[in-house]
Motif scaffolding. Structure first.
Motif, PDB file in Angstrom:
ATOM      1  N   GLY A 174       0.777  -1.226   0.000  1.00  0.00           N
ATOM      2  CA  GLY A 174       0.000   0.000   0.000  1.00  0.00           C
ATOM      3  C   GLY A 174       0.810   1.278   0.000  1.00  0.00           C
ATOM      4  O   GLY A 174       0.546   2.186  -0.795  1.00  0.00           O
ATOM      5  N   ALA A 221      -0.154   3.463  -3.022  1.00  0.00           N
ATOM      6  CA  ALA A 221      -1.184   4.448  -2.708  1.00  0.00           C
ATOM      7  C   ALA A 221      -0.749   5.915  -2.876  1.00  0.00           C
ATOM      8  O   ALA A 221      -1.586   6.743  -3.255  1.00  0.00           O
ATOM      9  CB  ALA A 221      -1.705   4.219  -1.288  1.00  0.00           C
ATOM     10  N   GLY A 270      -6.613  -8.888  -4.764  1.00  0.00           N
ATOM     11  CA  GLY A 270      -5.604  -8.053  -4.112  1.00  0.00           C
ATOM     12  C   GLY A 270      -4.257  -8.741  -4.031  1.00  0.00           C
ATOM     13  O   GLY A 270      -3.206  -8.108  -4.234  1.00  0.00           O
ATOM     14  N   GLN A 292      -7.753   4.931  -1.979  1.00  0.00           N
ATOM     15  CA  GLN A 292      -6.330   4.703  -2.212  1.00  0.00           C
ATOM     16  C   GLN A 292      -5.552   4.728  -0.900  1.00  0.00           C
ATOM     17  O   GLN A 292      -4.705   3.870  -0.645  1.00  0.00           O
ATOM     18  CB  GLN A 292      -5.781   5.779  -3.167  1.00  0.00           C
ATOM     19  CG  GLN A 292      -6.414   5.803  -4.543  1.00  0.00           C
ATOM     20  CD  GLN A 292      -6.069   4.592  -5.375  1.00  0.00           C
ATOM     21  OE1 GLN A 292      -4.956   4.097  -5.342  1.00  0.00           O
ATOM     22  NE2 GLN A 292      -7.038   4.104  -6.143  1.00  0.00           N
ATOM     23  N   TYR A 334      -6.349   1.778   1.351  1.00  0.00           N
ATOM     24  CA  TYR A 334      -5.700   0.550   0.877  1.00  0.00           C
ATOM     25  C   TYR A 334      -4.354   0.354   1.564  1.00  0.00           C
ATOM     26  O   TYR A 334      -3.954  -0.770   1.876  1.00  0.00           O
ATOM     27  CB  TYR A 334      -5.522   0.621  -0.643  1.00  0.00           C
ATOM     28  CG  TYR A 334      -4.811  -0.569  -1.232  1.00  0.00           C
ATOM     29  CD1 TYR A 334      -5.445  -1.806  -1.322  1.00  0.00           C
ATOM     30  CD2 TYR A 334      -3.511  -0.464  -1.704  1.00  0.00           C
ATOM     31  CE1 TYR A 334      -4.800  -2.898  -1.867  1.00  0.00           C
ATOM     32  CE2 TYR A 334      -2.859  -1.549  -2.253  1.00  0.00           C
ATOM     33  CZ  TYR A 334      -3.511  -2.768  -2.335  1.00  0.00           C
ATOM     34  OH  TYR A 334      -2.852  -3.845  -2.872  1.00  0.00           O
ATOM     35  N   SER A 346      -5.078  -1.089   4.883  1.00  0.00           N
ATOM     36  CA  SER A 346      -5.795  -2.364   4.932  1.00  0.00           C
ATOM     37  C   SER A 346      -4.894  -3.424   5.545  1.00  0.00           C
ATOM     38  O   SER A 346      -3.683  -3.451   5.319  1.00  0.00           O
ATOM     39  CB  SER A 346      -6.229  -2.788   3.528  1.00  0.00           C
ATOM     40  OG  SER A 346      -5.106  -2.987   2.690  1.00  0.00           O
ATOM     41  N   ILE A 367      -7.743  -1.262  -6.926  1.00  0.00           N
ATOM     42  CA  ILE A 367      -7.759  -0.780  -5.547  1.00  0.00           C
ATOM     43  C   ILE A 367      -9.105  -0.131  -5.227  1.00  0.00           C
ATOM     44  O   ILE A 367      -9.678  -0.333  -4.151  1.00  0.00           O
ATOM     45  CB  ILE A 367      -6.604   0.221  -5.311  1.00  0.00           C
ATOM     46  CG1 ILE A 367      -5.251  -0.511  -5.357  1.00  0.00           C
ATOM     47  CG2 ILE A 367      -6.761   0.924  -3.969  1.00  0.00           C
ATOM     48  CD1 ILE A 367      -4.065   0.421  -5.345  1.00  0.00           C
ATOM     49  N   GLY A 404     -11.617  -1.372  -2.359  1.00  0.00           N
ATOM     50  CA  GLY A 404     -12.040  -0.450  -1.311  1.00  0.00           C
ATOM     51  C   GLY A 404     -13.536  -0.267  -1.274  1.00  0.00           C
ATOM     52  O   GLY A 404     -14.148  -0.190  -0.193  1.00  0.00           O
TER      53      GLY A 404
END
Length: 481
Positions: free
Chosen positions: A30, A34, A107, A212, A215, A218, A359, A363
């Motif tokens: 991420g 991101a 993912g 984003q 993520y 996460s 992503i 999400g």
């Protein structure tokens, strides 16, 4: 695996290793993917970008504490599935399982391809690596992680401890180097100052920017997914969250400031590997160190995801949502077939895709799932008010998480509807249709019995004896750990 001649999941993860699992799960791909997406959907506005990162940290912490009540009230593997069945009913459990069966492998596939990009790219200086070697390496990595996952929690914990130290070291190096450059070089401070004051993004872009950033956070759900393997979960789940999430939030903010100190926003969004671009600009001689550190970070995040996802399949099998074979354990107390299923699905999904779109889809669907679980938690407060809750979050946190989830789901549909919103709707309806056929109507293929016997012998797995009997004792007892 055998505890008093019983085959069941073991509680072997303490506070330190709980924090290790959290850091390994959250700090993965991420933070290296991101920043590009957050900047893009923030219209290259640095103030908005940094505000998004702070907001994501607050949203993640609020949701994590809400989930902590679930994990401490029902300290069993896949606790989120259990509370859904107890509060909203079996259809919603199957719906979340249906989401997880596709969202998690998707993912995993995306992050594995990112990992191969960092591993292979140094061998192709000045040009992009071919697709075929990346896919072959991605498959090899996936199956290696699968083999490690079925070896049991002790070996996974040992690997995560080492990788966690490496990834935190790399992030600290990036953060501290950026801070030094910001102080010592005026051109860097001027570049960062000039990046402020860009146009503000549209309202519809804010949820996409949040997706984003979220993520990158996460993975905080892992302690709830593996609550059945935690020692003293009533104390360790909140303690681990309060330790790991603030540390991650500070690191992420400093790393983003470091990126923006060295690179312009346009350079960040055009880079396929932001950390490597940053390294080429600051310390080219350390490119291999950063590459190994980033690769280890993504690798350990993948392992955490595979490990926790297999426990969700294990729980779903115990609850009758999947075949019994998925809850059978090998001699390392691991649900081997659940791990293999995840690896197979992820292997199929290793195809070229738009990572930023993936992503957003993840999400979006995850926000729906979080909202359902929080609704279940709130309903349980009123449905069973006397249920022992060792950790009880304030209802404002639960309602805040619920409102945030619904805003993230509804705002893009209202402001800027897209075709993939229709795809998601059909995907949800397909899940309920499958539930009606295979779970509610109990449609069953006779040949599955033979397949079950064959795979049980092949994988050397056995059903758990009185699975997680300790759960009912902990729930009904007034004793707090």
């Amino acid at each position: 695996m055998d505890i008093g001649n019983k085959t069941q999941i073991q509680r072997v993860i303490g506070y330190f290793h709980g924090v290790t699992f959290l850091l390994s799960s959250i700090i993965g791909a991420g933070i290296f993917i991101a920043p590009k997406g957050v900047l893009k959907y923030s219209s290259l506005n640095v103030e908005v970008t940094l505000s998004i990162w702070v907001a994501c940290a607050m949203v993640a912490m609020t949701a994590a504490l809400t989930y902590a009540e679930v994990g401490t009230t029902f300290p069993r593997s896949g606790a989120q599935f259990y509370i859904l069945k107890r509060s909203l009913g079996a259809p919603f459990v199957f719906f979340c399982l249906w989401i997880e069966l596709f969202m998690i492998p998707a993912g995993i596939a995306g992050r594995t391809l990112l990992l191969t990009e960092y591993v292979i790219q140094p061998f192709y200086d000045g040009c992009s690596a071919p697709a075929l070697p990346k896919k072959c390496l991605a498959l090899a990595i996936l199956w290696s992680l699968g083999i490690l996952s079925v070896q049991g929690v002790n070996k996974v914990t040992w690997f995560q401890t080492i990788s966690m130290m490496m990834k935190v070291t790399v992030l600290c190096l990036i953060a501290l180097s950026g801070a030094v450059l910001l102080v010592l070089r005026k051109d860097n401070s001027i570049r960062l100052r000039d990046a402020f004051g860009s146009d503000l993004p549209n309202v519809s872009q804010i949820p996409e920017a949040l997706f984003q950033g979220l993520y990158a956070y996460s993975g905080w759900q892992i302690l709830i997914s593996i609550a059945g393997e935690l020692k003293n979960p009533a104390k360790n789940i909140p303690k681990c969250l309060f330790t790991a999430l603030p540390l991650v939030a500070i690191l992420y903010l400093l790393v983003n400031i470091s990126y923006l100190t060295v690179l312009t926003p346009k350079e960040i969004i055009t880079s396929d590997a932001v950390a490597m671009t940053w390294t080429d600009r600051v310390i080219p001689s350390c490119q291999w160190i950063i590459s190994v550190g980033v690769s280890t970070s993504v690798l350990s995040g993948l392992l955490s995801t595979i490990f926790s996802a297999s426990r969700l399949c294990y729980c779903a099998s115990l609850e009758g949502q999947m075949p019994l074979l998925f809850s059978m354990l090998n001699n390392h107390s691991s649900p081997a077939l659940s791990v293999i299923q995840i690896i197979i699905f992820a292997s199929i999904m290793i195809i070229p895709s738009d990572l930023l779109r993936l992503i957003n889809l993840i999400g979006y669907i995850q926000s729906i799932q979080v909202g359902l679980i929080v609704i279940g938690l709130i309903k349980m407060r009123y449905q069973e008010p006397d249920l022992p809750r060792p950790f009880k979050v304030h209802l404002s946190f639960a309602f805040g998480t619920l409102i945030t989830s619904f805003l993230l789901v509804l705002t893009p549909i209202i402001q800027s509807p897209k075709i993939y919103h229709i795809y998601i709707l059909f995907f949800i309806l397909a899940g309920f249709l499958l539930y009606m056929v295979f779970v509610h109507c109990k449609f069953y293929f006779g040949w599955l019995d033979k397949v079950t016997c064959y795979l049980q012998l092949l994988l050397n797995v056995a059903p758990p004896d009185g699975p997680e009997e300790y759960v009912s004792e902990e729930i009904t007892s007034k004793k707090v750990f």
